[in-house]
Scaffold this motif. Sequence first.
Motif, PDB file in Angstrom:
ATOM      1  N   THR A 288       3.466 -51.899  11.685  1.00 26.57           N
ATOM      2  CA  THR A 288       2.224 -52.554  11.283  1.00 26.57           C
ATOM      3  C   THR A 288       2.493 -53.633  10.242  1.00 26.57           C
ATOM      4  O   THR A 288       1.929 -54.735  10.293  1.00 26.57           O
ATOM      5  CB  THR A 288       1.228 -51.526  10.715  1.00 26.57           C
ATOM      6  N   ILE A 289       3.385 -53.322   9.303  1.00 27.00           N
ATOM      7  CA  ILE A 289       3.742 -54.295   8.264  1.00 27.00           C
ATOM      8  C   ILE A 289       4.418 -55.513   8.883  1.00 27.00           C
ATOM      9  O   ILE A 289       4.085 -56.665   8.562  1.00 27.00           O
ATOM     10  CB  ILE A 289       4.668 -53.643   7.216  1.00 27.00           C
ATOM     11  N   LEU A 290       5.380 -55.282   9.786  1.00 21.85           N
ATOM     12  CA  LEU A 290       6.048 -56.394  10.459  1.00 21.85           C
ATOM     13  C   LEU A 290       5.051 -57.248  11.242  1.00 21.85           C
ATOM     14  O   LEU A 290       5.135 -58.483  11.241  1.00 21.85           O
ATOM     15  CB  LEU A 290       7.123 -55.871  11.416  1.00 21.85           C
ATOM     16  N   ASP A 291       4.129 -56.595  11.915  1.00 21.25           N
ATOM     17  CA  ASP A 291       3.123 -57.305  12.704  1.00 21.25           C
ATOM     18  C   ASP A 291       2.263 -58.196  11.815  1.00 21.25           C
ATOM     19  O   ASP A 291       2.034 -59.381  12.109  1.00 21.25           O
ATOM     20  CB  ASP A 291       2.259 -56.283  13.441  1.00 21.25           C
ATOM     21  N   LEU A 292       1.802 -57.640  10.711  1.00 23.50           N
ATOM     22  CA  LEU A 292       0.955 -58.402   9.795  1.00 23.50           C
ATOM     23  C   LEU A 292       1.719 -59.567   9.175  1.00 23.50           C
ATOM     24  O   LEU A 292       1.219 -60.696   9.112  1.00 23.50           O
ATOM     25  CB  LEU A 292       0.427 -57.474   8.699  1.00 23.50           C
ATOM     26  N   LEU A 293       2.954 -59.307   8.726  1.00 22.11           N
ATOM     27  CA  LEU A 293       3.752 -60.373   8.128  1.00 22.11           C
ATOM     28  C   LEU A 293       4.021 -61.485   9.129  1.00 22.11           C
ATOM     29  O   LEU A 293       4.026 -62.670   8.775  1.00 22.11           O
ATOM     30  CB  LEU A 293       5.083 -59.805   7.612  1.00 22.11           C
ATOM     31  N   SER A 294       4.245 -61.127  10.385  1.00 22.01           N
ATOM     32  CA  SER A 294       4.523 -62.143  11.415  1.00 22.01           C
ATOM     33  C   SER A 294       3.316 -63.040  11.649  1.00 22.01           C
ATOM     34  O   SER A 294       3.440 -64.265  11.729  1.00 22.01           O
ATOM     35  CB  SER A 294       4.923 -61.457  12.722  1.00 22.01           C
ATOM     36  N   TYR A 295       2.129 -62.444  11.754  1.00 22.04           N
ATOM     37  CA  TYR A 295       0.921 -63.226  12.015  1.00 22.04           C
ATOM     38  C   TYR A 295       0.553 -64.137  10.838  1.00 22.04           C
ATOM     39  O   TYR A 295      -0.002 -65.217  11.034  1.00 22.04           O
ATOM     40  CB  TYR A 295      -0.251 -62.305  12.356  1.00 22.04           C
ATOM     41  N   VAL A 296       0.891 -63.698   9.623  1.00 22.38           N
ATOM     42  CA  VAL A 296       0.548 -64.495   8.445  1.00 22.38           C
ATOM     43  C   VAL A 296       1.598 -65.566   8.171  1.00 22.38           C
ATOM     44  O   VAL A 296       1.272 -66.729   7.894  1.00 22.38           O
ATOM     45  CB  VAL A 296       0.397 -63.582   7.204  1.00 22.38           C
ATOM     46  N   ASN A 297       2.875 -65.200   8.255  1.00 23.95           N
ATOM     47  CA  ASN A 297       3.947 -66.092   7.815  1.00 23.95           C
ATOM     48  C   ASN A 297       4.404 -67.105   8.859  1.00 23.95           C
ATOM     49  O   ASN A 297       4.702 -68.257   8.532  1.00 23.95           O
ATOM     50  CB  ASN A 297       5.159 -65.268   7.364  1.00 23.95           C
ATOM     51  N   LEU A 298       4.496 -66.689  10.112  1.00 21.39           N
ATOM     52  CA  LEU A 298       5.039 -67.583  11.141  1.00 21.39           C
ATOM     53  C   LEU A 298       4.270 -68.897  11.276  1.00 21.39           C
ATOM     54  O   LEU A 298       4.885 -69.967  11.363  1.00 21.39           O
ATOM     55  CB  LEU A 298       5.098 -66.861  12.494  1.00 21.39           C
ATOM     56  N   PRO A 299       2.927 -68.888  11.307  1.00 22.28           N
ATOM     57  CA  PRO A 299       2.229 -70.177  11.446  1.00 22.28           C
ATOM     58  C   PRO A 299       2.430 -71.087  10.244  1.00 22.28           C
ATOM     59  O   PRO A 299       2.517 -72.315  10.398  1.00 22.28           O
ATOM     60  CB  PRO A 299       0.755 -69.772  11.594  1.00 22.28           C
ATOM     61  N   LEU A 300       2.507 -70.504   9.043  1.00 25.13           N
ATOM     62  CA  LEU A 300       2.740 -71.322   7.853  1.00 25.13           C
ATOM     63  C   LEU A 300       4.100 -71.998   7.922  1.00 25.13           C
ATOM     64  O   LEU A 300       4.241 -73.191   7.609  1.00 25.13           O
ATOM     65  CB  LEU A 300       2.657 -70.451   6.594  1.00 25.13           C
ATOM     66  N   LEU A 301       5.107 -71.248   8.350  1.00 24.67           N
ATOM     67  CA  LEU A 301       6.463 -71.793   8.401  1.00 24.67           C
ATOM     68  C   LEU A 301       6.628 -72.786   9.548  1.00 24.67           C
ATOM     69  O   LEU A 301       7.268 -73.833   9.387  1.00 24.67           O
ATOM     70  CB  LEU A 301       7.466 -70.647   8.531  1.00 24.67           C
TER      71      LEU A 301
END
Length: 478
Positions: A288-301
């Motif tokens: 769940t943590i990986l999923d949330l971090l991916s959705y938040v961080n990937l578009p910014l990067l």
Amino acid sequence: MSHKQQAISGGKWMSMSTAISTLFQFGQVAVLARLLEPSVFGIVSVSTLLIAFFSIFANLGFSNSIIYKQEEDRLVLSTIYLLNMALGLVIGVVVYFCWPLVVGYYKEPRLEQVIKLSSLYFIVVYVGQIYLFLLQKELQFKSVASIDITGTIVGSSVTILLAYTGYAELSLIYGQLAQQGAKSILQIIYGAKFFSPTLKFDLNLIKEHLQFGLYNVGDGIVGFIQANSDNILVGGMLGVKQLGYYTLASQLAVFPISRLSPIVLQVAYPILARFKGDTNELKKSYLTILDLLSYVNLPLLAGLFITADSVVPLFYGPGWEPTILLIRIFVFVSIFTFLSNPLFTLAFSKGKPKLLFFLNIITLIIKIPLVYLFAQQWGVVGIALAFLLATLANLLINFRIVKLLIGSFLSEFSQNIIKPIVFCLLMTGAIMLYKSYAPTINAVNTIAEISLGALIYVGLTFRYKYSLAELKTLSKAA
């Protein structure tokens, strides 16, 4: 309140804190980049490295041990508090008198006064730090967020005011001290209800905490060298001006992720520590943590990668073009880093911090030769590439350790991350198409690029991941 509701509430407050603090930090950098030359950022980066290194010894990992053991004994906490205060004072004195070594290595006389002032940080920070640990243990994230926001506002205001009045590199140091001073005062005010120290000091009472912290210190030392060997070598081999470019690129590409990821981890660890024996629950939480971090961080990067050539001239002003390529390299460093971060919650929840220590040892062995060799060939860009390769190696080993702790997880992880990756590819493709028709770099086009990317990603996320109804339900649960 259930664990899920506590996590949502904590995440809400820490997200608010991080968003506000990040905006202030970026606003501060945007202003200072126009007031100060690149070498000033390099000089302050040296001070920041020194503070980060010596903080390892003064903390002794007590934050993690207090949360892991759910410590409440007043005599134990008093001993930890007094020990931290004593270590902070000793380390402050050591930092003050180490300035000749630092000046000699970097060949920069301006570092003398910066290092001497930085020594005060250790006296200020440890006055209130144990109260912060207790607030986190008690899941008082609203208070933690308020402290962080206030400190950031105070620090940024002092820094910008002093920079305008000609304090140059000293403006950033005074700003750091003001920020930490405000935070320490508020930590005591908010945390006083959980702990009032006595003059009792007995090391026998904290043997378990010291043993728990042993690997924390070892991991901290190795982790510091592993994470900062590139910064150390940039300044020593290429000078503080190149370190300034490197620092500013890192701040734009790595700093937001270093702020966003801990929101989830800081909230998750105290909660996971309460059911540390349930491997299935830990596995679900990790994914769940990986999923949330991916959705938040990937578009910014992804957005930063494609718009770096537009953002840098507008954000930093003229003269900072060498940071564009560095930023694009650091984007991938940030991706590998945020995917690696959740191992922290697993290792400490399982009571195995030594795994982090060994991971950093291996990464360090890989990184230092790469950094040195690549620097000889390609200068500051080579060092960034070496950092990238070492971070990738760290991620691969990291995932192997995760598998040992919670079992196979890559299949579920792959299914989760494919959506944000596809969304990001569609988003960057649209921005590239827009740039081909509007190649001029100006504020209007840059805002249009960012807005277009955000609309596409958010729209796809609402359509295929989270509905508005689900977000409203989560908001009410908070």
